[in-house]
Motif scaffolding. Sequence first.
Motif, PDB file in Angstrom:
ATOM      1  N   VAL A  19      -1.176 -31.644  23.167  1.00  0.00           N
ATOM      2  CA  VAL A  19      -2.499 -31.425  22.570  1.00  0.00           C
ATOM      3  C   VAL A  19      -3.322 -30.404  23.354  1.00  0.00           C
ATOM      4  O   VAL A  19      -4.346 -29.913  22.865  1.00  0.00           O
ATOM      5  CB  VAL A  19      -3.288 -32.753  22.471  1.00  0.00           C
ATOM      6  N   ARG A  20      -2.897 -30.048  24.563  1.00  0.00           N
ATOM      7  CA  ARG A  20      -3.625 -29.065  25.362  1.00  0.00           C
ATOM      8  C   ARG A  20      -3.282 -27.638  24.973  1.00  0.00           C
ATOM      9  O   ARG A  20      -3.896 -26.691  25.458  1.00  0.00           O
ATOM     10  CB  ARG A  20      -3.322 -29.260  26.848  1.00  0.00           C
ATOM     11  N   VAL A  21      -2.291 -27.496  24.082  1.00  0.00           N
ATOM     12  CA  VAL A  21      -1.793 -26.166  23.714  1.00  0.00           C
ATOM     13  C   VAL A  21      -1.871 -25.976  22.203  1.00  0.00           C
ATOM     14  O   VAL A  21      -1.458 -26.855  21.444  1.00  0.00           O
ATOM     15  CB  VAL A  21      -0.321 -25.992  24.178  1.00  0.00           C
ATOM     16  N   ASN A  22      -2.393 -24.828  21.772  1.00  0.00           N
ATOM     17  CA  ASN A  22      -2.349 -24.445  20.361  1.00  0.00           C
ATOM     18  C   ASN A  22      -1.114 -23.584  20.169  1.00  0.00           C
ATOM     19  O   ASN A  22      -1.101 -22.391  20.507  1.00  0.00           O
ATOM     20  CB  ASN A  22      -3.609 -23.688  19.977  1.00  0.00           C
ATOM     21  N   ALA A  23      -0.058 -24.194  19.637  1.00  0.00           N
ATOM     22  CA  ALA A  23       1.228 -23.516  19.550  1.00  0.00           C
ATOM     23  C   ALA A  23       1.307 -22.533  18.391  1.00  0.00           C
ATOM     24  O   ALA A  23       2.292 -21.793  18.276  1.00  0.00           O
ATOM     25  CB  ALA A  23       2.347 -24.553  19.417  1.00  0.00           C
ATOM     26  N   ALA A  24       0.292 -22.472  17.548  1.00  0.00           N
ATOM     27  CA  ALA A  24       0.351 -21.654  16.336  1.00  0.00           C
ATOM     28  C   ALA A  24       0.556 -20.174  16.640  1.00  0.00           C
ATOM     29  O   ALA A  24       1.196 -19.454  15.873  1.00  0.00           O
ATOM     30  CB  ALA A  24      -0.915 -21.854  15.506  1.00  0.00           C
ATOM     31  N   ASP A  25       0.009 -19.700  17.771  1.00  0.00           N
ATOM     32  CA  ASP A  25       0.080 -18.276  18.102  1.00  0.00           C
ATOM     33  C   ASP A  25       1.032 -17.984  19.254  1.00  0.00           C
ATOM     34  O   ASP A  25       0.930 -16.942  19.905  1.00  0.00           O
ATOM     35  CB  ASP A  25      -1.323 -17.758  18.451  1.00  0.00           C
ATOM     36  N   ILE A  26       1.959 -18.905  19.517  1.00  0.00           N
ATOM     37  CA  ILE A  26       2.920 -18.730  20.602  1.00  0.00           C
ATOM     38  C   ILE A  26       4.323 -18.538  20.029  1.00  0.00           C
ATOM     39  O   ILE A  26       4.790 -19.330  19.220  1.00  0.00           O
ATOM     40  CB  ILE A  26       2.913 -19.944  21.552  1.00  0.00           C
ATOM     41  N   GLY A  27       4.967 -17.453  20.448  1.00  0.00           N
ATOM     42  CA  GLY A  27       6.348 -17.206  20.063  1.00  0.00           C
ATOM     43  C   GLY A  27       7.291 -17.667  21.160  1.00  0.00           C
ATOM     44  O   GLY A  27       6.969 -17.575  22.351  1.00  0.00           O
ATOM     45  N   VAL A  28       8.452 -18.177  20.770  1.00  0.00           N
ATOM     46  CA  VAL A  28       9.423 -18.723  21.733  1.00  0.00           C
ATOM     47  C   VAL A  28      10.793 -18.107  21.499  1.00  0.00           C
ATOM     48  O   VAL A  28      11.309 -18.138  20.374  1.00  0.00           O
ATOM     49  CB  VAL A  28       9.524 -20.262  21.615  1.00  0.00           C
ATOM     50  N   VAL A  29      11.371 -17.550  22.555  1.00  0.00           N
ATOM     51  CA  VAL A  29      12.732 -17.013  22.503  1.00  0.00           C
ATOM     52  C   VAL A  29      13.504 -17.580  23.686  1.00  0.00           C
ATOM     53  O   VAL A  29      12.980 -17.622  24.807  1.00  0.00           O
ATOM     54  CB  VAL A  29      12.741 -15.472  22.573  1.00  0.00           C
ATOM     55  N   ALA A  30      14.734 -18.031  23.446  1.00  0.00           N
ATOM     56  CA  ALA A  30      15.571 -18.567  24.524  1.00  0.00           C
ATOM     57  C   ALA A  30      16.854 -17.748  24.639  1.00  0.00           C
ATOM     58  O   ALA A  30      17.482 -17.421  23.627  1.00  0.00           O
ATOM     59  CB  ALA A  30      15.914 -20.028  24.257  1.00  0.00           C
TER      60      ALA A  30
END
Length: 216
Positions: A19-30
């Motif tokens: 809940v401390r993070v707004n993931a809507a604008d975060i991209g993730v690559v592994a």
Amino acid sequence: MSTDRHLQKAVIAELGWDVRVNAADIGVVAHDGIVTLTGHVETGAEKQNAEATTGRVQGCKGVADELTVRLSPGAVRQDEEIASAIVQRLEWNAAIPKGAILPAVEKGWVTLTGEVKWHFQKEDVEHDVRRLIGVAGVTNRITIKPQVDVVGVADDIRAALNRSWFFDKDTIGVSADGGKVTLTGTVPSLHGRHAAERAAWGAAGTVDVANFITVV
């Protein structure tokens, strides 16, 4: 499903859960266990939380944090206001010697200089500053005051690692040149790598830690 694809999905889910993070604008690559975060967040604290949340996901061997802080209009503060807030915040932190830290602020970016006795004090200052409204980022140039007696630093760190259930004593190497400590070896998680570094910083006399431990 490939390991990297599974890790990517797990990180996205974990960021969405925090809940401390707004993931809507975060991209993730592994890729090969290394997770790269892109996009933007609204505060320095949120950026820090996103990196920490990613690092605790099983299978993550490292985090490349390329997130930028994009302050919302309501969070923008004048540099003078930010500097004043930092000084007041540090005055209320009993763990930080009064007057030990000098903050400089330029367009919301804070540069910290000064000298403290322990690494946890350096981390505490940065942690406090990142959570202040208007702070877009932090450059931490605080140094650790060298101690006269640095004999036995490596032995003290090995003893601390041996007391922890995180580590197999045969997989971690510790060497010290004065107060400069080098860690080598392997651990099964990124959390374990961070824990080993914290243990090294906890030894009296440590002024620098080079962490070459790999996650396998």
